[in-house]
Write a protein that holds these residues in place. Structure first.
Motif, PDB file in Angstrom:
ATOM      1  N   ILE A   1       0.877  -1.176   0.000  1.00  0.00           N
ATOM      2  CA  ILE A   1       0.000   0.000   0.000  1.00  0.00           C
ATOM      3  C   ILE A   1       0.910   1.220   0.000  1.00  0.00           C
ATOM      4  O   ILE A   1       1.788   1.363   0.851  1.00  0.00           O
ATOM      5  CB  ILE A   1      -0.939   0.030   1.226  1.00  0.00           C
ATOM      6  CG1 ILE A   1      -1.916  -1.140   1.178  1.00  0.00           C
ATOM      7  CG2 ILE A   1      -1.675   1.367   1.293  1.00  0.00           C
ATOM      8  CD1 ILE A   1      -2.857  -1.220   2.360  1.00  0.00           C
ATOM      9  N   THR A   2       0.690   2.078  -0.978  1.00  0.00           N
ATOM     10  CA  THR A   2       1.418   3.343  -1.077  1.00  0.00           C
ATOM     11  C   THR A   2       0.384   4.439  -1.269  1.00  0.00           C
ATOM     12  O   THR A   2      -0.384   4.403  -2.226  1.00  0.00           O
ATOM     13  CB  THR A   2       2.399   3.326  -2.273  1.00  0.00           C
ATOM     14  OG1 THR A   2       3.287   2.226  -2.109  1.00  0.00           O
ATOM     15  CG2 THR A   2       3.197   4.612  -2.343  1.00  0.00           C
ATOM     16  N   PHE A   3       0.344   5.364  -0.361  1.00  0.00           N
ATOM     17  CA  PHE A   3      -0.599   6.477  -0.482  1.00  0.00           C
ATOM     18  C   PHE A   3      -0.034   7.490  -1.465  1.00  0.00           C
ATOM     19  O   PHE A   3       1.102   7.941  -1.329  1.00  0.00           O
ATOM     20  CB  PHE A   3      -0.870   7.112   0.890  1.00  0.00           C
ATOM     21  CG  PHE A   3      -1.504   6.139   1.845  1.00  0.00           C
ATOM     22  CD1 PHE A   3      -2.825   5.770   1.698  1.00  0.00           C
ATOM     23  CD2 PHE A   3      -0.767   5.567   2.865  1.00  0.00           C
ATOM     24  CE1 PHE A   3      -3.410   4.847   2.556  1.00  0.00           C
ATOM     25  CE2 PHE A   3      -1.345   4.649   3.732  1.00  0.00           C
ATOM     26  CZ  PHE A   3      -2.666   4.292   3.579  1.00  0.00           C
ATOM     27  N   ARG A   4      -0.809   7.825  -2.474  1.00  0.00           N
ATOM     28  CA  ARG A   4      -0.337   8.720  -3.530  1.00  0.00           C
ATOM     29  C   ARG A   4      -0.205  10.165  -3.054  1.00  0.00           C
ATOM     30  O   ARG A   4       0.690  10.878  -3.454  1.00  0.00           O
ATOM     31  CB  ARG A   4      -1.281   8.655  -4.735  1.00  0.00           C
ATOM     32  CG  ARG A   4      -1.159   7.357  -5.496  1.00  0.00           C
ATOM     33  CD  ARG A   4      -2.195   7.302  -6.618  1.00  0.00           C
ATOM     34  NE  ARG A   4      -2.070   6.224  -7.554  1.00  0.00           N
ATOM     35  CZ  ARG A   4      -2.198   4.946  -7.284  1.00  0.00           C
ATOM     36  NH1 ARG A   4      -2.411   4.559  -6.056  1.00  0.00           N
ATOM     37  NH2 ARG A   4      -2.101   4.023  -8.220  1.00  0.00           N
ATOM     38  N   ASP A   5      -1.117  10.580  -2.232  1.00  0.00           N
ATOM     39  CA  ASP A   5      -1.140  11.939  -1.715  1.00  0.00           C
ATOM     40  C   ASP A   5      -0.037  12.101  -0.656  1.00  0.00           C
ATOM     41  O   ASP A   5       0.030  11.335   0.303  1.00  0.00           O
ATOM     42  CB  ASP A   5      -2.523  12.193  -1.103  1.00  0.00           C
ATOM     43  CG  ASP A   5      -2.645  13.528  -0.448  1.00  0.00           C
ATOM     44  OD1 ASP A   5      -2.092  13.701   0.660  1.00  0.00           O
ATOM     45  OD2 ASP A   5      -3.290  14.403  -1.037  1.00  0.00           O
ATOM     46  N   ALA A   6       0.832  13.093  -0.827  1.00  0.00           N
ATOM     47  CA  ALA A   6       1.963  13.292   0.090  1.00  0.00           C
ATOM     48  C   ALA A   6       1.493  13.506   1.529  1.00  0.00           C
ATOM     49  O   ALA A   6       2.084  12.957   2.463  1.00  0.00           O
ATOM     50  CB  ALA A   6       2.821  14.466  -0.371  1.00  0.00           C
ATOM     51  N   MET A   7       0.423  14.267   1.716  1.00  0.00           N
ATOM     52  CA  MET A   7      -0.072  14.501   3.073  1.00  0.00           C
ATOM     53  C   MET A   7      -0.631  13.215   3.676  1.00  0.00           C
ATOM     54  O   MET A   7      -0.472  12.967   4.873  1.00  0.00           O
ATOM     55  CB  MET A   7      -1.130  15.610   3.083  1.00  0.00           C
ATOM     56  CG  MET A   7      -0.551  16.990   2.924  1.00  0.00           C
ATOM     57  SD  MET A   7       0.802  17.374   4.072  1.00  0.00           S
ATOM     58  CE  MET A   7      -0.032  17.344   5.629  1.00  0.00           C
ATOM     59  N   GLY A   8      -1.272  12.388   2.850  1.00  0.00           N
ATOM     60  CA  GLY A   8      -1.768  11.097   3.326  1.00  0.00           C
ATOM     61  C   GLY A   8      -0.623  10.209   3.786  1.00  0.00           C
ATOM     62  O   GLY A   8      -0.718   9.517   4.801  1.00  0.00           O
ATOM     63  N   ARG A   9       0.474  10.249   3.032  1.00  0.00           N
ATOM     64  CA  ARG A   9       1.663   9.457   3.396  1.00  0.00           C
ATOM     65  C   ARG A   9       2.254   9.946   4.712  1.00  0.00           C
ATOM     66  O   ARG A   9       2.592   9.150   5.587  1.00  0.00           O
ATOM     67  CB  ARG A   9       2.726   9.544   2.312  1.00  0.00           C
ATOM     68  CG  ARG A   9       2.303   8.900   1.011  1.00  0.00           C
ATOM     69  CD  ARG A   9       3.428   8.818   0.049  1.00  0.00           C
ATOM     70  NE  ARG A   9       4.170   7.580   0.398  1.00  0.00           N
ATOM     71  CZ  ARG A   9       5.276   7.214  -0.196  1.00  0.00           C
ATOM     72  NH1 ARG A   9       5.809   7.953  -1.130  1.00  0.00           N
ATOM     73  NH2 ARG A   9       5.873   6.098   0.152  1.00  0.00           N
TER      74      ARG A   9
END
Length: 147
Positions: free
Chosen positions: A63-71
């Motif tokens: 799982i890799t969150f695309r949104d930088a803030m989500g990451r």
């Protein structure tokens, strides 16, 4: 005999009785790690991933969150959960199961093994809200992301 007991540390090795577990310890202790330690090691080997879901005994889904803030938010929650913040375990579950709903049950079970608390249990869902994220928490989360 049927394997009905698990190693209490790694929760992976299965044994039919205590006697066999004791006999196997010399071999098993070389690879015995907590589930959280295993996750940490796999994430170091896969820096682009935010989390790896153990979908079966032979493969993981990244799982890799695309949104930088989500990451950054997820990685900050993960750091807080590792420090014992149970509410963060529930927050992580919501983020992970939202990203991979077909594996929500597996994610719940995996988080429970890693952090010792059910992400949908009362202590996580209704537990005390932690202090929030400090500037250092956010910097550490950002520093852990690949360039």
């Amino acid at each position: 005999a049927r394997a009905s007991q698990r190693c209490k540390k790694c929760l992976s090795a299965m044994y039919c009785c205590r006697e066999h577990q004791v006999k196997d310890w010399k071999r098993h202790k070389k690879t015995c790690k907590t589930p959280l330690t295993c996750q940490d090691e796999m994430l170091r080997e896969n820096p682009q991933a935010d989390y790896l879901v153990d979908v079966d005994s032979e493969r993981y889904r990244m799982i890799t969150f695309r949104d930088a803030m989500g990451r950054v938010f997820f990685r900050s929650c993960r750091a807080k959960a590792a420090q014992g913040d149970k509410r963060s375990v529930s927050t992580m579950y919501k983020q992970l199961s939202g990203a991979m709903p077909e594996h929500a049950t597996t994610i719940r079970r995996q988080l429970k093994r890693e952090y010792g608390a059910d992400p949908l249990g009362d202590e996580c869902v209704n537990g005390p809200v932690g202090e929030g994220f400090s500037a250092e928490d956010i910097k550490n989360a950002m520093d852990s992301m690949p360039a």
